[in-house]
Design a protein around this motif. Sequence first.
Motif, PDB file in Angstrom:
ATOM      1  N   THR A 161      -2.575   1.154  -0.705  1.00  0.00           N
ATOM      2  CA  THR A 161      -3.920   1.544  -1.324  1.00  0.00           C
ATOM      3  C   THR A 161      -3.428   2.490  -2.381  1.00  0.00           C
ATOM      4  O   THR A 161      -2.171   2.882  -2.420  1.00  0.00           O
ATOM      5  CB  THR A 161      -5.052   2.290  -0.658  1.00  0.00           C
ATOM      6  OG1 THR A 161      -4.540   3.180   0.132  1.00  0.00           O
ATOM      7  CG2 THR A 161      -5.493   1.157   0.496  1.00  0.00           C
ATOM      8  N   SER A 162      -4.319   2.564  -3.528  1.00  0.00           N
ATOM      9  CA  SER A 162      -3.897   3.722  -4.541  1.00  0.00           C
ATOM     10  C   SER A 162      -5.194   4.170  -5.309  1.00  0.00           C
ATOM     11  O   SER A 162      -6.174   3.489  -5.266  1.00  0.00           O
ATOM     12  CB  SER A 162      -2.699   3.316  -5.525  1.00  0.00           C
ATOM     13  OG  SER A 162      -3.455   2.503  -6.485  1.00  0.00           O
ATOM     14  N   ASP A 163      -5.319   5.216  -6.047  1.00  0.00           N
ATOM     15  CA  ASP A 163      -6.279   5.854  -6.600  1.00  0.00           C
ATOM     16  C   ASP A 163      -6.592   4.748  -7.763  1.00  0.00           C
ATOM     17  O   ASP A 163      -7.716   4.821  -8.257  1.00  0.00           O
ATOM     18  CB  ASP A 163      -6.323   7.091  -6.996  1.00  0.00           C
ATOM     19  CG  ASP A 163      -6.166   8.085  -6.073  1.00  0.00           C
ATOM     20  OD1 ASP A 163      -6.716   7.827  -4.874  1.00  0.00           O
ATOM     21  OD2 ASP A 163      -5.897   9.183  -6.166  1.00  0.00           O
ATOM     22  N   LEU A 168      -4.197  -3.759  -0.961  1.00  0.00           N
ATOM     23  CA  LEU A 168      -3.451  -4.926  -0.645  1.00  0.00           C
ATOM     24  C   LEU A 168      -3.106  -4.914   0.997  1.00  0.00           C
ATOM     25  O   LEU A 168      -2.894  -3.567   1.486  1.00  0.00           O
ATOM     26  CB  LEU A 168      -2.207  -4.934  -1.396  1.00  0.00           C
ATOM     27  CG  LEU A 168      -1.406  -6.155  -1.264  1.00  0.00           C
ATOM     28  CD1 LEU A 168      -1.813  -7.240  -1.935  1.00  0.00           C
ATOM     29  CD2 LEU A 168       0.050  -5.992  -1.828  1.00  0.00           C
ATOM     30  N   THR A 169      -3.352  -5.983   1.527  1.00  0.00           N
ATOM     31  CA  THR A 169      -2.855  -6.225   3.023  1.00  0.00           C
ATOM     32  C   THR A 169      -1.967  -7.411   3.152  1.00  0.00           C
ATOM     33  O   THR A 169      -1.785  -8.321   2.502  1.00  0.00           O
ATOM     34  CB  THR A 169      -4.215  -6.744   3.785  1.00  0.00           C
ATOM     35  OG1 THR A 169      -5.115  -5.483   3.512  1.00  0.00           O
ATOM     36  CG2 THR A 169      -3.894  -6.764   5.404  1.00  0.00           C
ATOM     37  N   ASN A 208      -2.690 -10.712   0.863  1.00  0.00           N
ATOM     38  CA  ASN A 208      -3.994 -10.732  -0.042  1.00  0.00           C
ATOM     39  C   ASN A 208      -4.667  -9.424  -0.559  1.00  0.00           C
ATOM     40  O   ASN A 208      -4.083  -8.377   0.234  1.00  0.00           O
ATOM     41  CB  ASN A 208      -4.944 -11.358   1.001  1.00  0.00           C
ATOM     42  CG  ASN A 208      -4.854 -12.892   1.298  1.00  0.00           C
ATOM     43  OD1 ASN A 208      -5.361 -13.656   0.688  1.00  0.00           O
ATOM     44  ND2 ASN A 208      -4.124 -13.118   2.461  1.00  0.00           N
ATOM     45  N   GLY A 209      -5.248  -9.570  -1.568  1.00  0.00           N
ATOM     46  CA  GLY A 209      -5.687  -8.279  -1.906  1.00  0.00           C
ATOM     47  C   GLY A 209      -5.416  -8.135  -3.603  1.00  0.00           C
ATOM     48  O   GLY A 209      -5.256  -9.169  -4.208  1.00  0.00           O
ATOM     49  N   THR A 210      -5.729  -6.845  -3.999  1.00  0.00           N
ATOM     50  CA  THR A 210      -5.439  -6.447  -5.323  1.00  0.00           C
ATOM     51  C   THR A 210      -4.276  -5.465  -5.510  1.00  0.00           C
ATOM     52  O   THR A 210      -4.245  -4.439  -4.781  1.00  0.00           O
ATOM     53  CB  THR A 210      -6.874  -5.798  -5.916  1.00  0.00           C
ATOM     54  OG1 THR A 210      -7.909  -6.761  -5.657  1.00  0.00           O
ATOM     55  CG2 THR A 210      -6.822  -5.296  -7.405  1.00  0.00           C
ATOM     56  N   LEU A 211      -3.415  -5.644  -6.258  1.00  0.00           N
ATOM     57  CA  LEU A 211      -2.450  -4.761  -6.729  1.00  0.00           C
ATOM     58  C   LEU A 211      -2.633  -4.165  -8.291  1.00  0.00           C
ATOM     59  O   LEU A 211      -2.679  -5.107  -9.052  1.00  0.00           O
ATOM     60  CB  LEU A 211      -1.110  -5.484  -6.703  1.00  0.00           C
ATOM     61  CG  LEU A 211       0.208  -4.705  -7.060  1.00  0.00           C
ATOM     62  CD1 LEU A 211       0.501  -3.978  -5.424  1.00  0.00           C
ATOM     63  CD2 LEU A 211       1.211  -5.280  -7.578  1.00  0.00           C
ATOM     64  N   VAL A 212      -2.775  -3.121  -8.712  1.00  0.00           N
ATOM     65  CA  VAL A 212      -2.856  -2.396  -9.916  1.00  0.00           C
ATOM     66  C   VAL A 212      -1.761  -1.587 -10.280  1.00  0.00           C
ATOM     67  O   VAL A 212      -1.291  -0.886  -9.570  1.00  0.00           O
ATOM     68  CB  VAL A 212      -4.023  -1.347  -9.979  1.00  0.00           C
ATOM     69  CG1 VAL A 212      -4.392  -0.852 -11.338  1.00  0.00           C
ATOM     70  CG2 VAL A 212      -5.207  -2.281  -9.446  1.00  0.00           C
ATOM     71  N   VAL A 338       3.907   6.272   3.832  1.00  0.00           N
ATOM     72  CA  VAL A 338       4.087   6.913   2.518  1.00  0.00           C
ATOM     73  C   VAL A 338       2.784   7.470   2.132  1.00  0.00           C
ATOM     74  O   VAL A 338       1.686   6.625   2.212  1.00  0.00           O
ATOM     75  CB  VAL A 338       4.482   5.909   1.554  1.00  0.00           C
ATOM     76  CG1 VAL A 338       4.485   6.498   0.070  1.00  0.00           C
ATOM     77  CG2 VAL A 338       5.772   5.158   1.735  1.00  0.00           C
ATOM     78  N   ASP A 339       2.548   8.550   1.616  1.00  0.00           N
ATOM     79  CA  ASP A 339       1.305   9.278   1.496  1.00  0.00           C
ATOM     80  C   ASP A 339       1.235   9.757  -0.119  1.00  0.00           C
ATOM     81  O   ASP A 339       1.692  10.649  -0.518  1.00  0.00           O
ATOM     82  CB  ASP A 339       1.019  10.334   2.333  1.00  0.00           C
ATOM     83  CG  ASP A 339      -0.329  10.995   2.123  1.00  0.00           C
ATOM     84  OD1 ASP A 339      -1.127  10.573   1.190  1.00  0.00           O
ATOM     85  OD2 ASP A 339      -0.494  12.044   2.780  1.00  0.00           O
ATOM     86  N   SER A 340       0.318   8.871  -0.820  1.00  0.00           N
ATOM     87  CA  SER A 340       0.449   9.112  -2.259  1.00  0.00           C
ATOM     88  C   SER A 340       1.759   9.277  -3.018  1.00  0.00           C
ATOM     89  O   SER A 340       2.043  10.190  -3.708  1.00  0.00           O
ATOM     90  CB  SER A 340      -0.676  10.188  -2.579  1.00  0.00           C
ATOM     91  OG  SER A 340      -1.745  10.078  -2.056  1.00  0.00           O
TER      92      SER A 340
END
Length: 348
Positions: A161-163, A168-169, A208-212, A338-340
């Motif tokens: 995930t990201s802000d 994405l999974t 699957n999912g969204t990558l930005v 990994v955290d942010s």
Amino acid sequence: MLIERAEGKWVADFVEVFGLCKIRRGEVVAILSESQSRPVLTELAELALIQMGARAFHVRMPTPRLESSIPVRSTGASQAIGELQPVVQLLAACDVVVDCTVEGLLHSPERADILSKGARIFMISNEHPEILERLKPSHALQEKCLAGAKLITGAEIMKITSDAGTNLTVNLNGTQGRGSAGIADKPGSFGYWPAGLCICFPRPDSVNGTLVLSPGDVNLTFKRYLDTPVTFHIENDYVVSIEGSGIDAELIRGYYKSWNEADAYAVSHVGWGMAPSARWDALAMYDKRDTNGTELRAFAGNFLFSTGANETAGRYTGCHFDYPMRNCTVFLDDHCVVDSGSLAKELL
């Protein structure tokens, strides 16, 4: 542009790194290159190996004709050997192959046969030696990378995930984690310099999912920092749409489309960078000819998303993209690695 010559300090660096790979006096070592290889790398390899007492020799192949009008970069799948069996058999009979081909043997069709009889391959990325000098492997980093690979192998789900909107999974069932700091010290092993990654090649229908992709993330195939956002929508491994109104999205869409291959849009590998000495900003400091961009795959805490060939899923294509991304959070099941954009303490 930096000058390329066999500096004494770089010979010493090659001796040090070859020592980590346990190259010993009397071992038979082939220096594999092609006509478009960076000459200084083959020269440094030769000087270092002779100094170490190895029985080194050169195998130099003509760089093959392009198969299409599409410029190909950063595939890790050298076509220099061309599956010539006498060459494959020669390399397989060696103790070590020092790979100085332009693209490298990482995903090449000959890799498995060369390793099958115990030869080990050490791939040197097509970089100016100054970059290699800054990014030498170490046993300490190797242990951390192997620990991260073990975490991937033991997990069921990778969640990213990201802000910026990434969600994405990756299904990891039956997936083998890989970790490397660039050391090939055992029979049948493969290492590359520079390195420092924990990755996996997901099985079919796993992503699957969204990558930005955000400004400051990197398109390594183009050796370019992104200026504008690009959004990938991914269904069962395949990028089904690419959104974005800037030049970055236009370039990416155009290059994918030029291949006219469904598998060009499929996920290759996913993971994160581990190397504390690798720098996100390094690409700004070198001319494009001086760097292959491998450093940016490895800077600590990046999430590395790649499309292209995935042998685990039975997909092969010459189109390959690596996208090192900043400020992402990566979970393996309920364990944050990994955290942010910062590595978990256990991986530092």
